[in-house]
Design an enzyme around this catalytic site. Structure first.
Site, PDB file in Angstrom:
ATOM      1  N   GLY A   1      28.054  33.793  33.779  1.00 31.19           N
ATOM      2  CA  GLY A   1      28.089  35.301  33.961  1.00 31.19           C
ATOM      3  C   GLY A   1      29.267  35.950  34.306  1.00 31.19           C
ATOM      4  O   GLY A   1      30.476  35.331  34.424  1.00 31.19           O
TER       5      GLY A   1
ATOM      6  N   GLY B   1      39.120  53.905  43.930  1.00 29.92           N
ATOM      7  CA  GLY B   1      37.619  53.220  44.520  1.00 29.92           C
ATOM      8  C   GLY B   1      38.055  52.358  45.890  1.00 29.92           C
ATOM      9  O   GLY B   1      39.004  51.145  45.349  1.00 29.92           O
ATOM     10  N   ALA B   2      37.918  52.561  47.206  1.00 29.75           N
ATOM     11  CA  ALA B   2      38.371  51.574  47.937  1.00 29.75           C
ATOM     12  C   ALA B   2      37.141  50.746  48.489  1.00 29.75           C
ATOM     13  O   ALA B   2      36.745  50.689  49.652  1.00 29.75           O
ATOM     14  CB  ALA B   2      38.715  52.426  49.320  1.00 29.75           C
TER      15      ALA B   2
ATOM     16  N   ALA C   1      26.579  37.866  44.339  1.00 28.79           N
ATOM     17  CA  ALA C   1      26.124  36.419  43.539  1.00 28.79           C
ATOM     18  C   ALA C   1      25.189  35.778  44.217  1.00 28.79           C
ATOM     19  O   ALA C   1      24.139  35.279  43.603  1.00 28.79           O
ATOM     20  CB  ALA C   1      27.361  35.590  43.391  1.00 28.79           C
TER      21      ALA C   1
ATOM     22  N   HIS D   1      36.332  22.672  70.295  1.00 32.43           N
ATOM     23  CA  HIS D   1      37.627  23.544  70.557  1.00 32.43           C
ATOM     24  C   HIS D   1      38.668  22.942  70.295  1.00 32.43           C
ATOM     25  O   HIS D   1      38.629  21.451  70.136  1.00 32.43           O
ATOM     26  CB  HIS D   1      37.400  23.806  72.394  1.00 32.43           C
ATOM     27  CG  HIS D   1      38.690  24.153  72.679  1.00 32.43           C
ATOM     28  ND1 HIS D   1      39.220  25.519  72.640  1.00 32.43           N
ATOM     29  CD2 HIS D   1      39.860  23.441  73.269  1.00 32.43           C
ATOM     30  CE1 HIS D   1      40.313  25.527  73.017  1.00 32.43           C
ATOM     31  NE2 HIS D   1      40.777  24.575  73.539  1.00 32.43           N
TER      32      HIS D   1
HETATM   33  P1  FAD Z   1      25.817  38.445  35.826  1.00 33.40           P
HETATM   34  O1  FAD Z   1      26.620  37.477  36.649  1.00 33.40           O
HETATM   35  O2  FAD Z   1      26.501  39.821  35.548  1.00 33.40           O
HETATM   36  O3  FAD Z   1      25.251  37.739  34.465  1.00 33.40           O
HETATM   37  C1  FAD Z   1      24.795  38.243  33.375  1.00 33.40           C
HETATM   38  C2  FAD Z   1      24.845  37.344  32.152  1.00 33.40           C
HETATM   39  O4  FAD Z   1      24.066  37.890  31.378  1.00 33.40           O
HETATM   40  C3  FAD Z   1      26.247  37.511  31.522  1.00 33.40           C
HETATM   41  O5  FAD Z   1      26.458  36.140  31.309  1.00 33.40           O
HETATM   42  C4  FAD Z   1      25.875  38.319  30.171  1.00 33.40           C
HETATM   43  O6  FAD Z   1      26.836  37.764  29.089  1.00 33.40           O
HETATM   44  C5  FAD Z   1      24.580  37.954  30.088  1.00 33.40           C
HETATM   45  N1  FAD Z   1      23.745  38.938  29.314  1.00 33.40           N
HETATM   46  C6  FAD Z   1      23.707  40.110  29.662  1.00 33.40           C
HETATM   47  N2  FAD Z   1      22.994  40.800  28.514  1.00 33.40           N
HETATM   48  C7  FAD Z   1      22.734  39.797  27.679  1.00 33.40           C
HETATM   49  C8  FAD Z   1      21.686  39.635  26.484  1.00 33.40           C
HETATM   50  N3  FAD Z   1      20.997  40.887  25.842  1.00 33.40           N
HETATM   51  N4  FAD Z   1      21.482  38.463  25.966  1.00 33.40           N
HETATM   52  C9  FAD Z   1      22.201  37.356  26.537  1.00 33.40           C
HETATM   53  N5  FAD Z   1      23.057  37.329  27.386  1.00 33.40           N
HETATM   54  C10 FAD Z   1      23.214  38.418  28.011  1.00 33.40           C
HETATM   55  N6  FAD Z   1      29.689  38.682  44.128  1.00 33.40           N
HETATM   56  C11 FAD Z   1      29.701  37.660  45.440  1.00 33.40           C
HETATM   57  O7  FAD Z   1      28.802  37.421  45.972  1.00 33.40           O
HETATM   58  N7  FAD Z   1      31.116  37.351  45.810  1.00 33.40           N
HETATM   59  C12 FAD Z   1      32.118  37.682  45.061  1.00 33.40           C
HETATM   60  O8  FAD Z   1      33.369  37.094  45.817  1.00 33.40           O
HETATM   61  C13 FAD Z   1      32.092  38.375  44.105  1.00 33.40           C
HETATM   62  N8  FAD Z   1      33.320  38.834  43.638  1.00 33.40           N
HETATM   63  C14 FAD Z   1      33.139  39.727  42.620  1.00 33.40           C
HETATM   64  C15 FAD Z   1      34.488  39.887  41.841  1.00 33.40           C
HETATM   65  C16 FAD Z   1      34.642  40.795  40.567  1.00 33.40           C
HETATM   66  C17 FAD Z   1      35.836  41.000  40.194  1.00 33.40           C
HETATM   67  C18 FAD Z   1      33.260  41.226  40.174  1.00 33.40           C
HETATM   68  C19 FAD Z   1      33.246  42.113  38.925  1.00 33.40           C
HETATM   69  C20 FAD Z   1      32.044  40.798  40.688  1.00 33.40           C
HETATM   70  C21 FAD Z   1      32.177  39.989  41.898  1.00 33.40           C
HETATM   71  N9  FAD Z   1      30.932  39.729  42.614  1.00 33.40           N
HETATM   72  C22 FAD Z   1      30.971  38.856  43.471  1.00 33.40           C
HETATM   73  C23 FAD Z   1      29.605  40.163  42.066  1.00 33.40           C
HETATM   74  C24 FAD Z   1      28.984  39.226  41.266  1.00 33.40           C
HETATM   75  O9  FAD Z   1      29.691  38.592  40.288  1.00 33.40           O
HETATM   76  C25 FAD Z   1      27.449  39.547  40.772  1.00 33.40           C
HETATM   77  O10 FAD Z   1      26.860  40.022  41.822  1.00 33.40           O
HETATM   78  C26 FAD Z   1      26.657  38.483  39.869  1.00 33.40           C
HETATM   79  O11 FAD Z   1      27.672  37.853  39.079  1.00 33.40           O
HETATM   80  C27 FAD Z   1      25.299  38.919  39.600  1.00 33.40           C
HETATM   81  O12 FAD Z   1      24.777  37.921  39.056  1.00 33.40           O
HETATM   82  P2  FAD Z   1      23.767  38.274  37.677  1.00 33.40           P
HETATM   83  O13 FAD Z   1      23.279  36.795  37.458  1.00 33.40           O
HETATM   84  O14 FAD Z   1      22.672  38.947  38.378  1.00 33.40           O
HETATM   85  O15 FAD Z   1      24.537  38.797  36.722  1.00 33.40           O
HETATM   86  P1  NAD Z   2      31.947  49.387  45.653  1.00 28.74           P
HETATM   87  O1  NAD Z   2      30.649  50.148  45.542  1.00 28.74           O
HETATM   88  O2  NAD Z   2      32.222  48.134  46.496  1.00 28.74           O
HETATM   89  O3  NAD Z   2      33.021  50.395  45.846  1.00 28.74           O
HETATM   90  C1  NAD Z   2      33.378  51.457  45.001  1.00 28.74           C
HETATM   91  C2  NAD Z   2      34.066  52.494  45.844  1.00 28.74           C
HETATM   92  O4  NAD Z   2      34.551  53.577  44.902  1.00 28.74           O
HETATM   93  C3  NAD Z   2      33.456  53.220  46.968  1.00 28.74           C
HETATM   94  O5  NAD Z   2      34.230  53.044  48.030  1.00 28.74           O
HETATM   95  C4  NAD Z   2      33.134  54.572  46.494  1.00 28.74           C
HETATM   96  O6  NAD Z   2      32.968  55.653  47.428  1.00 28.74           O
HETATM   97  C5  NAD Z   2      34.458  54.646  45.323  1.00 28.74           C
HETATM   98  N1  NAD Z   2      34.039  55.764  44.692  1.00 28.74           N
HETATM   99  C6  NAD Z   2      33.162  56.176  43.754  1.00 28.74           C
HETATM  100  N2  NAD Z   2      33.546  57.107  42.728  1.00 28.74           N
HETATM  101  C7  NAD Z   2      34.627  57.431  42.854  1.00 28.74           C
HETATM  102  C8  NAD Z   2      35.440  58.353  42.452  1.00 28.74           C
HETATM  103  N3  NAD Z   2      35.101  59.090  41.326  1.00 28.74           N
HETATM  104  N4  NAD Z   2      36.763  58.330  42.932  1.00 28.74           N
HETATM  105  C9  NAD Z   2      37.151  57.564  44.054  1.00 28.74           C
HETATM  106  N5  NAD Z   2      36.547  56.757  44.525  1.00 28.74           N
HETATM  107  C10 NAD Z   2      35.251  56.524  44.180  1.00 28.74           C
HETATM  108  O7  NAD Z   2      32.219  48.882  43.975  1.00 28.74           O
HETATM  109  P2  NAD Z   2      33.287  47.876  43.673  1.00 28.74           P
HETATM  110  O8  NAD Z   2      34.394  47.776  44.534  1.00 28.74           O
HETATM  111  O9  NAD Z   2      33.552  48.416  41.949  1.00 28.74           O
HETATM  112  O10 NAD Z   2      32.390  46.475  43.263  1.00 28.74           O
HETATM  113  C11 NAD Z   2      31.220  46.618  42.426  1.00 28.74           C
HETATM  114  C12 NAD Z   2      30.210  45.517  43.104  1.00 28.74           C
HETATM  115  O11 NAD Z   2      30.727  44.094  43.065  1.00 28.74           O
HETATM  116  C13 NAD Z   2      29.916  45.657  44.709  1.00 28.74           C
HETATM  117  O12 NAD Z   2      28.527  45.885  44.568  1.00 28.74           O
HETATM  118  C14 NAD Z   2      30.070  44.504  45.028  1.00 28.74           C
HETATM  119  O13 NAD Z   2      29.068  44.207  46.131  1.00 28.74           O
HETATM  120  C15 NAD Z   2      30.427  43.596  44.108  1.00 28.74           C
HETATM  121  N6  NAD Z   2      31.705  42.532  44.574  1.00 28.74           N
HETATM  122  C16 NAD Z   2      31.549  41.905  45.502  1.00 28.74           C
HETATM  123  C17 NAD Z   2      32.618  41.134  45.806  1.00 28.74           C
HETATM  124  C18 NAD Z   2      32.524  40.232  46.983  1.00 28.74           C
HETATM  125  O14 NAD Z   2      31.222  40.085  47.519  1.00 28.74           O
HETATM  126  N7  NAD Z   2      33.600  39.688  47.764  1.00 28.74           N
HETATM  127  C19 NAD Z   2      33.803  41.243  45.330  1.00 28.74           C
HETATM  128  C20 NAD Z   2      33.903  42.058  44.341  1.00 28.74           C
HETATM  129  C21 NAD Z   2      32.882  42.736  43.647  1.00 28.74           C
END
Ligand code: FAD
Ligand code: NAD
Length: 468
Positions: free
Chosen positions: A41, A182-183, A323, A447
């Site tokens: 995913g 987006g921060a 995740a 420690h």
């Molecule tokens: P996803 O991982 O989104 O998986 C969904 C899967 O479903 C995909 O493989 C997709 O291809 C498949 N799919 C969708 N529709 C269909 C369909 N109709 N038929 C077949 N397959 C389909 N979370 C953390 O906890 N720690 C992190 O450090 C972190 N870093 C991140 C960094 C980035 C840049 C991003 C974008 C996200 C990050 N996240 C992080 C968030 C994390 O990736 C998601 O919360 C997590 O992947 C969600 O898992 P999921 O199984 O719900 O869905």
């Molecule tokens: P986020 O919700 O963490 O942050 C989005 C930010 O954009 C917020 O601060 C919000 O106020 C701001 N925002 C919204 N609309 C805006 C606009 N029009 N102009 C300027 N700012 C605006 O979302 P993200 O950073 O895109 O991450 C998405 C999801 O992925 C999060 O829910 C996060 O949990 C997950 N993720 C997790 C990790 C991790 O666990 N380390 C890393 C990456 C992503």
């Protein structure tokens, strides 16, 4: 006649593949459907894993450039080999996605490649890239289709100059000026990667603070740390448009509350304003599965939708898009379907921002406790007073523990500091067991470790920390 499965999971992100594995371990006959060529995913392919590979590599680059000399290691300035850094990221992704492929085979899970949709309760259609269609019969169906980036109205993503996180993980060269919209977690993590590699980074945030949802004091201190690293913040500001010119991008911003427009020149813009549940083409409307007001699949406490035999977990339902939250829901649902008492404790899900220093948080923030009218006490300890942090040249940040004023039960823990993401788990385990700050304060910690700062913060909830 085709096989009938006990469970078919649509989507193999951390929610889907973990649910499938646990269900297979519990004796069910399981299928997964995945539209991408690799399993894992968003998290493994374009999220957690590639971003952490680049965060680690860029942090090493920065260490070599700025800290080695202080440790007595003289080198000629490090030179960036971006191609190799990207190769490291791609190898890391491949190692992880093939790991999931191995686990799917090991657990005798049948994998279907293609787009899955629910034809009716008990029936999943799969159409592969060649247009071939199959129908799977399954007693139960799990929607684990995850999320996609939220678009910013009027701004067209090309994944080269105006990118989501996916494009920001693939840039061919270091931008001179990266505009981050987006921060939140993505903006600050990927902004950090490119800032360390030499980009000037400007972050435009709609709200008047960074990292909404995190403890306010933590976010404020962390913003200062990022500013010292060269980040520029424009809070309370929105981007209303981006013009693409031959020379670069011209973004137009406005104060969120209204006012005069300003222009920012940049060469790459990262749109990171959140993610939204992905349910397109799943056939939910046709089978009558209800969504909530934010487009998430509505489920009950046992992950069941309003349609019998159809369940949902992970980013596609309510709750933090993390995740490990998706994984734990996958395990809980498999156990529930096997007649066991699967459960996720939503009060103790840690969140980590993998910047430098890291931020880690579990349980309630001070703002939440105040809003809920809960009397609490605060124990704090700075890393500047921790021996190991001094030896490692990482004195930035602090640990903050929030405990119930009467019972001493720990209600929240917040850490800014090196390795915060590893340290938060002792607070999480404590909270799982309903522990008190005194339990942590009386636990011997080795420690010298950074974790001693966590114990000292717990001590500060009582008689007082020792080393400050
Ligand atoms: P996803 O991982 O989104 O998986 C969904 C899967 O479903 C995909 O493989 C997709 O291809 C498949 N799919 C969708 N529709 C269909 C369909 N109709 N038929 C077949 N397959 C389909 N979370 C953390 O906890 N720690 C992190 O450090 C972190 N870093 C991140 C960094 C980035 C840049 C991003 C974008 C996200 C990050 N996240 C992080 C968030 C994390 O990736 C998601 O919360 C997590 O992947 C969600 O898992 P999921 O199984 O719900 O869905
Ligand atoms: P986020 O919700 O963490 O942050 C989005 C930010 O954009 C917020 O601060 C919000 O106020 C701001 N925002 C919204 N609309 C805006 C606009 N029009 N102009 C300027 N700012 C605006 O979302 P993200 O950073 O895109 O991450 C998405 C999801 O992925 C999060 O829910 C996060 O949990 C997950 N993720 C997790 C990790 C991790 O666990 N380390 C890393 C990456 C992503």
């Amino acid at each position: 006649m085709a096989d009938t499965f006990d469970l078919t999971v649509i989507g193999t992100g951390p929610g889907g593949y973990v649910c499938a594995i646990r269900a297979a371990q519990l004796g069910m006959k399981v299928a997964v459907v995945e539209k991408w060529p690799t399993f894992g995913g968003t998290c493994l392919n374009i999220g957690c894993i590639p971003s952490k590979a680049l965060l680690h590599a860029s942090e090493m680059f920065e260490e070599a450039a700025h800290n080695f000399d202080k440790l007595g290691i003289d080198i000629d300035g490090p030179r960036l080999n971006l191609e190799q850094m990207m190769a490291h990221k791609d190898d890391t992704v491949k190692a992880n996605t093939s790991g999931v492929e191995y686990l799917i085979k090991k657990n005798k899970i049948t994998a279907f490649e293609g787009h899955g949709s629910i034809a009716a309760p008990g029936k999943v259609n799969v159409i592969n890239a060649k247009g071939e269609r199959q129908t799977i019969e399954s007693k139960n169906i799990v929607i684990a289709t995850g999320s996609v980036s939220t678009p910013l109205p009027g701004i067209e993503i090309d994944e080269e100059r105006v990118v989501t996180s996916t494009g920001a993980l693939e840039l061919k060269k270091v931008p001179e000026h990266l505009l981050v919209i987006g921060a939140g977690v993505i903006g600050l993590e990927l902004g950090s990667v490119w800032a360390r590699l030499g980009a000037k980074v400007t972050v435009v945030e709609f709200l008047d603070r960074i990292l909404p949802g995190m403890d306010g004091e933590v976010a404020k201190q962390f913003q200062r740390m990022l500013q010292k690293q060269g980040f520029e913040f424009k809070l309370g500001t929105k981007v209303t448009g981006i013009e693409k010119t031959a020379k670069g991008l011209v973004a137009v911003t406005e104060p969120a509350k209204g006012g005069d427009a300003e222009k920012i020149n940049a060469d790459v813009a990262l749109v990171a304003i959140g993610r939204k549940p992905f349910t397109e083409g799943l056939g939910l409307e046709e089978v009558g599965v209800t969504l909530d007001e934010r487009g998430r699949v509505a489920v009950d406490g046992h992950y069941k939708t309003n349609v019998d035999g159809v369940y949902a977990i992970g980013d596609v339902i309510a709750g933090p898009m993390l995740a490990h939250k998706a994984e734990d829901e996958g395990v809980a649902l498999a156990e529930i379907l096997a007649g066991q008492a699967g459960h996720v404790n939503y009060g103790a899900i840690p969140g980590v921002v993998y910047t430098n220093p890291e931020i880690a948080s579990v349980g309630k923030t001070e703002e939440e406790l105040k809003a809920e009218g809960i009397a609490y006490k605060v124990g704090k300890f700075p890393f500047s007073a921790n021996g190991r942090a001094k030896a490692m040249l990482v004195p930035q940040g602090f640990v903050k523990i929030l405990a119930d004023a009467t019972t001493d039960r720990v209600l929240g823990g917040h850490i800014v500091g090196k390795n915060a993401g590893e340290m938060v788990h002792e607070i999480t385990v404590l909270m799982e067991f309903g522990g008190a700050a005194e339990d942590l304060a009386r636990t011997t910690h080795a420690h010298p470790t950074l974790s001693e700062a966590v114990r000292e913060a717990a001590l500060a909830c009582g008689l007082g920390a020792i080393h400050i």
